[in-house]
Design a protein around this motif. Structure first.
Motif, PDB file in Angstrom:
ATOM      1  N   HIS A  92     -18.269 -10.218  -8.390  1.00  0.00           N
ATOM      2  CA  HIS A  92     -17.150 -10.960  -8.951  1.00  0.00           C
ATOM      3  C   HIS A  92     -17.149 -12.395  -8.426  1.00  0.00           C
ATOM      4  O   HIS A  92     -17.277 -12.633  -7.234  1.00  0.00           O
ATOM      5  N   ASP A 126      -8.055   2.673  -3.683  1.00  0.00           N
ATOM      6  CA  ASP A 126      -6.959   1.737  -3.459  1.00  0.00           C
ATOM      7  C   ASP A 126      -6.216   2.084  -2.173  1.00  0.00           C
ATOM      8  O   ASP A 126      -5.790   3.230  -1.979  1.00  0.00           O
ATOM      9  N   ARG A 157      -0.223  -5.870 -11.975  1.00  0.00           N
ATOM     10  CA  ARG A 157      -1.407  -6.666 -12.262  1.00  0.00           C
ATOM     11  C   ARG A 157      -1.489  -6.889 -13.767  1.00  0.00           C
ATOM     12  O   ARG A 157      -0.821  -6.216 -14.563  1.00  0.00           O
ATOM     13  N   GLN A 213     -13.859  -0.373 -10.174  1.00  0.00           N
ATOM     14  CA  GLN A 213     -14.092  -1.592  -9.390  1.00  0.00           C
ATOM     15  C   GLN A 213     -14.572  -2.739 -10.273  1.00  0.00           C
ATOM     16  O   GLN A 213     -14.108  -3.873 -10.147  1.00  0.00           O
ATOM     17  N   GLU A 214     -15.497  -2.451 -11.174  1.00  0.00           N
ATOM     18  CA  GLU A 214     -16.024  -3.491 -12.050  1.00  0.00           C
ATOM     19  C   GLU A 214     -14.928  -4.098 -12.923  1.00  0.00           C
ATOM     20  O   GLU A 214     -14.994  -5.267 -13.288  1.00  0.00           O
ATOM     21  N   ASN A 215     -13.913  -3.278 -13.248  1.00  0.00           N
ATOM     22  CA  ASN A 215     -12.806  -3.750 -14.073  1.00  0.00           C
ATOM     23  C   ASN A 215     -11.586  -4.151 -13.243  1.00  0.00           C
ATOM     24  O   ASN A 215     -10.533  -4.464 -13.799  1.00  0.00           O
ATOM     25  N   ARG A 216     -11.726  -4.085 -11.928  1.00  0.00           N
ATOM     26  CA  ARG A 216     -10.648  -4.448 -10.996  1.00  0.00           C
ATOM     27  C   ARG A 216      -9.386  -3.627 -11.238  1.00  0.00           C
ATOM     28  O   ARG A 216      -8.274  -4.143 -11.290  1.00  0.00           O
ATOM     29  N   VAL A 217      -9.595  -2.339 -11.372  1.00  0.00           N
ATOM     30  CA  VAL A 217      -8.499  -1.390 -11.571  1.00  0.00           C
ATOM     31  C   VAL A 217      -8.421  -0.480 -10.351  1.00  0.00           C
ATOM     32  O   VAL A 217      -9.429   0.095  -9.943  1.00  0.00           O
ATOM     33  N   PRO A 218      -7.237  -0.314  -9.741  1.00  0.00           N
ATOM     34  CA  PRO A 218      -7.110   0.592  -8.588  1.00  0.00           C
ATOM     35  C   PRO A 218      -7.515   2.019  -8.948  1.00  0.00           C
ATOM     36  O   PRO A 218      -7.286   2.478 -10.069  1.00  0.00           O
TER      37      PRO A 218
END
Length: 321
Positions: A172, A188, A317, A263-268
């Motif tokens: 990222h 998370d 978010r 993780q790649e989509n920044r989702v917990p």
């Protein structure tokens, strides 16, 4: 997650992936989803999420890539429930298809797993702090000096010719197409803290509906590590190597794939896995044929307690898909 037992419970093999292009086919009960951020509740197969779906107030459904998304309310949260399908490819495909279409605040996985930690037993529920893709490997060439990998792997040792390596992931904030190898994918931290707080409040089942009982009282373990790969493990020697190498409490066939996509989509992300068997560590036949359903219900019970304790706006978010 345990492939053989899933087939026993579900009665069918993993659903085939249809076509190359995603197709969305709303049913008559489908509801608009774009304006409602939701927590995704995932399981690999139906027996793992039966209790969770039964506890959900379903308000609509939608079919994406031949997977039914169930929209509704569960323990005060807007949720979307779905099955990932068996193993790593199905889990990754289903998770990305969901995140592309629904504003998901977090992903919660519930299911069964094989026990690796010799201090744990069937029926125990694990909530690892991190997940590793332990079966992405280099198969090494055998030489007079032993097995020698042709490329650099992780610092973990090998099992015979098999040497684990990290998974290629994007970086990222780096230039496009930048890749690094990563082995552990953390869950998370806030969600893990909630799981830790509720772990002392949940009573797990020791006996199933047929009166078959475990010889011990199941417990909940929060923290530690879990590993995932595309193979069903029922081998004592390999189990011992996994414990010695990764100190994993549990192994399954989906969690690290979902953790990677999250993780790649920044989702917990967080996963709850109850032990249906000991991955070959017991003296008798694989225990999951007897206690798989009990394990699935124990996992669901912890997830329900987790959602009950989770603040209503815990995940704030931008979730625009």
């Amino acid at each position: 997650m345990r492939f053989l037992i899933r087939a026993l419970f579900a009665g069918v093999a993993a659903a085939a992936i249809l076509g190359g292009c995603a197709r969305t086919a709303p049913t008559a009960r489908a509801v608009p989803t774009a304006a409602v951020p939701r927590i995704a509740i995932m399981s690999a197969f139906d027996a793992e999420w039966r209790a969770l779906r039964a506890a959900t107030e379903i308000t609509g459904t939608q079919v994406v890539n031949n997977r039914t998304l169930y929209f509704g309310r569960l323990r005060g949260h807007d949720v979307v429930l779905l099955l990932s399908g068996f193993s790593m490819v199905n889990a990754a495909m289903t998770t990305q298809a969901l995140l592309d279409r629904v504003p998901v605040q977090a992903v919660v996985f519930s299911g069964i797993a094989g026990g690796v930690n010799p201090g744990l037993n069937v029926g125990d529920v694990t909530v690892p702090a991190q997940w590793g893709n332990y079966q992405e490997q280099v198969f090494a060439r055998e030489t007079p000096q032993g097995f020698v990998p042709a490329r650099k792997t992780t610092d973990f040792g090998g099992y015979g010719m098999m040497f684990p390596q990290g998974t290629s992931v994007t970086v990222h904030g780096a230039p496009a197409d930048s890749l690094v190898r990563q082995f552990w994918f953390p869950v998370d931290s806030m969600a893990l803290g909630v799981a830790r707080r509720v772990s002392s409040r949940v009573t797990l089942k020791r006996c199933d509906a047929d009166g078959r009982c475990l010889a011990h009282t199941p417990k909940i373990v929060v923290g530690g590590s879990g590993v995932s790969g595309p193979t069903f493990v029922d081998n004592a020697a390999y189990r011992e190597w996994v414990w010695a190498t990764f100190r994993a409490d549990a192994l399954d066939m989906e969690s690290s794939a979902v953790a990677l996509v999250a993780q790649e989509n920044r989702v917990p992300f967080i996963a709850f896995r109850s032990l249906s068997d000991l991955a070959g560590g017991n003296a008798e036949d694989n225990e999951a044929r007897v206690f798989g359903r009990l394990a699935a219900e124990n996992s669901a019970a912890v997830v329900l307690a987790f959602l009950e304790a989770l603040p209503r706006r815990a995940f704030t978010r931008d979730v625009t898909p």
